[in-house]
Design an enzyme around this catalytic site. Structure first.
Site, PDB file in Angstrom:
ATOM      1  N   SER B 223      34.966  28.190  -1.421  1.00 37.54           N
ATOM      2  CA  SER B 223      35.264  28.403  -3.045  1.00 37.54           C
ATOM      3  C   SER B 223      34.475  27.320  -3.735  1.00 37.54           C
ATOM      4  CB  SER B 223      36.518  28.310  -3.295  1.00 37.54           C
ATOM      5  OG  SER B 223      37.237  29.353  -2.751  1.00 37.54           O
ATOM      6  N   LYS B 247      50.117  28.106  -6.064  1.00 31.65           N
ATOM      7  CA  LYS B 247      49.556  28.131  -7.264  1.00 31.65           C
ATOM      8  C   LYS B 247      49.354  29.619  -7.764  1.00 31.65           C
ATOM      9  CE  LYS B 247      46.177  25.849 -10.503  1.00 31.65           C
ATOM     10  NZ  LYS B 247      46.040  24.390 -10.565  1.00 31.65           N
ATOM     11  N   ASP B 248      49.066  30.382  -6.718  1.00 30.67           N
ATOM     12  CA  ASP B 248      48.454  31.893  -7.072  1.00 30.67           C
ATOM     13  C   ASP B 248      50.035  32.651  -7.265  1.00 30.67           C
ATOM     14  OD1 ASP B 248      45.810  31.762  -7.218  1.00 30.67           O
ATOM     15  OD2 ASP B 248      45.490  31.858  -4.951  1.00 30.67           O
TER      16      ASP B 248
END
Ligand code: FES
Lengths: 189, 424
Positions: B223, B247-248
């Protein structure tokens, strides 16, 4: 043993003049397969074209006797709207007053109609831009800046001879193939 | 990328060990979106939208398959079967509203995801392939969404189909036969409706396939991150699970609040009332507009009202509309700056926020506005600016801009920021 096999192959390949039997077989197989693949592709593509029943609905008769000057009717031709409009004296005069050379798609009113029926304007009701139905044929609809038809989708203005005068459409409204089967009936298609 | 310090998959229970030997699917998942995938530690919320887009695709596939169990793709009954879903099928209204608003949500998420790419130059080497595949996904999404909107066979469905297939008619020579071939008739009718249904069912799975390639390509370099500095050491990364799954997950919850608010409280806010009128080939609605997510491109299409060098206005509009998306394919090569993130590119950052963003906002607004002055003139200006941004501003800015100094590493950037916070 191994040597013998190699010899055999050389003989079987017939290594003469640089062309081996295997080359011939390869080319023949690929060509045969290629032609076969193309032949298979044809029905796969052609099935998407209009089917027989769609094509069969390809002509329409319209009775024009009841249409008064200044009036228009919407008929259906190939599942698409067809505008049949009897022009008034004023509209004919307006259409003839235009300098044909200055038009985007230069046609005279006479070219847009049939001889002896210059007051009958028969066109597809399909805007040549992206295919909306222009306004102007129905009672009380706006006719655009040139008194003919107005397409509300992206603002194309057609004049009283259905010629494109302003806006994005590239050509005049399409005149379908038609003929007068009598003084009061028209066969379209 | 599997950095050398990535966690290794070590199944402990015998069943998982057996599975790992026969088909190492759990290992694959572990390395792709589990603890075995090291991710930069500094990702912010812009980086949530990839996972959200994947989630939207799942919503669309599940609700779509359910809707297909009740819908009939025939011009005579399509409209009625849609109303049957709305009124008679148990929870049918929910499935349809979830699907229709799901499409809008998908586009909101994907537009944000793409914008993240612009802002942090995610398209730059070594991630060009991820970007190119992303543009392919976007094009497939547009085709799918367009065909889906035709299925209820309301007025907007019909006229949308007519106008969009009319675009192909603009192509010189082959245009008209091509259009008739695509529709299977001279105007949209049963043949067109049926094939659109078939393709609308197929394309999401094609999208799914390209999404898998997109993620595969992502795992080769790993990423990107908000500083645009590549990962250099173990302290730059954290494992995807549990750090980014958490977090997602939070981002997903926030997304669901907004999405369900639309589905349950204003399901038609983004739709067009004319689509509740059955399709009528003889009368065009006074104001044809596509769904909101096509507006910027529709505005560009309509901006061309004049012929140019013998190219008719109609063809120009169509070419410009497609070019507006195809230009994205060239971004990795149009932007030559060695620095990625707009954080360290002050000039580009200004052009994005004060040039490109207002331009897109204008195009969104103008695409939904009627085809009259002054909207047409503004569309022309906005369309010109849109292309100028990619073809003139971006290449020039990336050459002349004096960039800010980059941090040494992701860790340095994070610690510096925390240091500042501590000092305050
Ligand atoms: S379809 Fe008539 S102006 Fe575009």
């Amino acid at each position: 043993m191994a040597e013998a096999t190699i010899d055999n192959t050389a003989v079987a390949d017939g290594d003469e003049g640089g062309v081996r039997r295997r080359d011939f077989i390869e080319i023949a197989a690929v060509s045969f397969g290629g032609v076969g693949a193309l032949a298979t592709l044809y029905p796969l593509i052609s099935q998407m074209a209009p089917s027989k029943d769609v094509l069969a609905e390809s002509s329409t008769e319209v009775d024009i006797s009841a249409i008064q000057p200044g009036q228009a009717v919407k008929a259906v031709f190939r599942k698409q709207p067809l505008f049949v409009r009897r022009l008034t004296e004023k509209e004919i005069a307006a259409a003839n007053a235009v300098d044909v050379g200055s038009l985007r798609d230069p046609k005279t009113l006479a070219e847009m109609t049939k001889e002896g029926h210059e007051d009958m304007l028969i066109t597809m009701g399909v805007c040549t831009h992206l295919g909306c139905v222009p306004l102007g044929a129905g009672e009380g609809e706006v006719k655009g800046e040139f008194g003919g038809y107005f397409c509300p989708c992206h603002g194309s203005h057609y004049d009283t001879a259905a010629r494109i005068r302003k806006g994005p459409a590239p050509t005049n409204l399409e005149v379908p193939e038609y003929e007068y089967t009598s003084d009061t009936t028209v066969k379209v298609g | 990328m599997s950095f050398p310090w990535a966690n290794h998959y070590q199944p402990t229970n015998p069943l998982m060990k057996w599975m790992d030997e026969k088909l190492p699917l759990p290992r694959f998942v572990y390395n792709a979106i589990g603890a075995g995938y090291p991710v930069p530690r500094n990702l912010n919320y812009w980086w949530n939208f990839g996972v959200l887009a994947g989630f939207c695709l799942m919503i669309q596939i599940v609700t779509g398959i359910i809707l297909a169990m009740h819908y009939a793709p025939n011009a005579l009954v399509a409209f009625d079967s849609t109303e049957h879903i709305m009124r008679d099928v148990n929870w049918g209204w929910m499935m349809r509203y979830a699907h229709a608003n799901g499409a809008s949500a998908f586009f909101v998420v994907v537009y944000t995801h793409i914008f993240r790419g612009f802002l942090f130059s995610s398209y730059k080497a070594p991630r060009e392939m991820i970007w190119l595949l992303g543009v392919v996904i976007f094009l497939l999404m547009m085709a799918t969404a367009f065909m889906g909107y035709v299925l209820p066979w309301g007025q907007m469905s019909f006229w949308g189909a007519k106008v969009i297939t009319g675009l192909f008619g603009a192509i010189p020579l082959v245009g008209e036969p091509l259009q008739v071939w695509l529709l299977g008739g001279f105007a949209p009718d049963n043949a067109a409706l049926n094939r659109f249904f078939s393709l609308h069912f197929l394309l999401p799975f094609v999208i799914l396939g390209v999404v898998i390639l997109h993620i595969w390509a992502l795992h080769i370099p790993g990423s990107s991150n908000p500083t645009g500095v590549e990962v250099k050491q173990e302290s730059d990364t954290v494992p995807f699970h549990p750090y980014y799954t958490a977090k997602d997950g939070f981002g997903l919850a926030a997304f669901l609040v907004i999405y369900t608010a639309f589905v349950f409280f204003m399901p038609n806010a983004l739709g067009h009332p004319d689509n509740y009128i059955p399709a009528n080939p003889l009368s065009t609605p006074a104001h044809i507009v596509p769904e909101w997510y096509f507006w910027p491109f529709y505005a560009i299409l309509r901006a061309f009202t004049f012929d140019f060098f013998f190219v008719p206005a109609k063809l120009l509009g169509v070419l410009a509309m497609f070019a507006a998306i195809l230009v994205w394919f060239f971004l990795p090569w149009l932007d030559t700056s060695p620095v990625r993130s707009a954080r360290y590119r002050p000039l580009l950052r200004k052009f994005i926020w004060f040039g490109f963003v207002p331009c897109m906002a204008a195009l969104f607004y103008l695409g939904g506005a009627p085809a009259e002055e002054p909207y047409v003139m503004f569309s022309q200006l906005a369309a010109a600016y849109y292309f100028a941004h990619f073809l003139i501003i971006l290449p020039i800015v990336s050459m002349i801009e004096k960039t800010k100094p980059l941090p040494n590493s992701i860790t340095d950037a994070v610690l510096a920021k925390n240091g500042e916070a501590a000092a305050e």
